[in-house]
Scaffold this active site. Structure first.
Site, short mmCIF file in Angstrom:
data_model
loop_
_atom_site.label_atom_id
_atom_site.label_comp_id
_atom_site.label_asym_id
_atom_site.label_seq_id
_atom_site.Cartn_x
_atom_site.Cartn_y
_atom_site.Cartn_z
CB CYS A 79 52.60 22.13 40.72
SG CYS A 79 51.20 22.57 41.81
CG HIS A 178 54.96 25.90 42.07
ND1 HIS A 178 54.72 25.85 40.71
CD2 HIS A 178 53.75 25.74 42.67
CE1 HIS A 178 53.43 25.68 40.50
NE2 HIS A 178 52.82 25.60 41.67
CD GLU A 180 57.80 27.13 39.30
OE1 GLU A 180 56.58 27.23 39.10
OE2 GLU A 180 58.34 26.06 39.71
#
Length: 197
Positions: A79, A178, A180
């Site tokens: 990011c 992202h 994650e």
């Protein structure tokens, strides 16, 4: 061992949990030597370009990234952690980045900003990062991006206009989204990266 750089930016705990699913040892650290010697370094980032860059400089992270590149040690930006790897950003004024790639992080021309939510990426052939998830959707939250292809392998996405969703360039890689927060596809991409270390 994977080090996630703690410089005051990013949802570090969720990143740590996601990278631990790879089976590797993961540490959160702001220690220069620990981060330098790690098999892989993750540079997260949430918020504005200038604030992230200031935090990064506070732990000598800009120097750390350059030294890891010179030592051929893998690094992954996420990011705003991707954005600050570029030469400059124009969010709230003109700011210098780490300068890994000579490009400017600019505001997206799109009807709705921030670009928030799931979007499909177009990974080119030969991508090791996207192997097995070439045309999957990933989770984005951003209003600024690089609008041209850079690096050895550039993966693009579209929101109002085309922008750089990910880059793979030797030992350094980065994602605007992202991983994650991107469900199974994101964890698959993380595993692809950690398996390459």
């Amino acid at each position: 061992m994977i080090a996630i750089l703690d410089y005051g930016s990013g949802n570090l705990r969720s990143a740590q949990r996601a990278f631990e699913t790879s089976g590797k040892e993961v540490v959160l650290t702001s220690d220069y030597e620990v981060a330098l010697k790690a098999d892989g370094l993750v540079v997260p980032g949430v918020g504005a370009f200038a604030a992230c860059m200031q935090g990064l400089a506070g732990v000598r992270g800009d120097q750390l990234v350059r030294e890891r590149i010179s030592l051929k040690r893998p690094t992954l930006g996420i990011c705003v952690g991707m954005q600050i790897l570029f030469a400059r950003g124009v969010e709230h004024g003109n700011h210098e980045g780490v300068g890994v790639w000579d490009a400017t992080v600019e505001k997206l021309e799109a009807p709705i900003l921030p670009h928030m939510g799931w979007n499909t990426v177009s990974a080119p052939g030969g991508s090791s990062l996207f192997k097995g998830v070439e045309n999957e959707s990933f989770y984005f939250v951003h209003s600024y991006a690089v609008k041209k292809k850079v690096g050895a392998i550039a993966t693009m996405a579209h929101h109002g206009e085309d922008f750089l969703a990910a880059v793979e360039d030797g030992v350094i890689a980065a994602t605007q989204f992202h991983p994650e927060k991107s469900g199974d596809a994101g964890l698959h991409l993380i595993k692809n990266w950690t398996d390459s270390l």
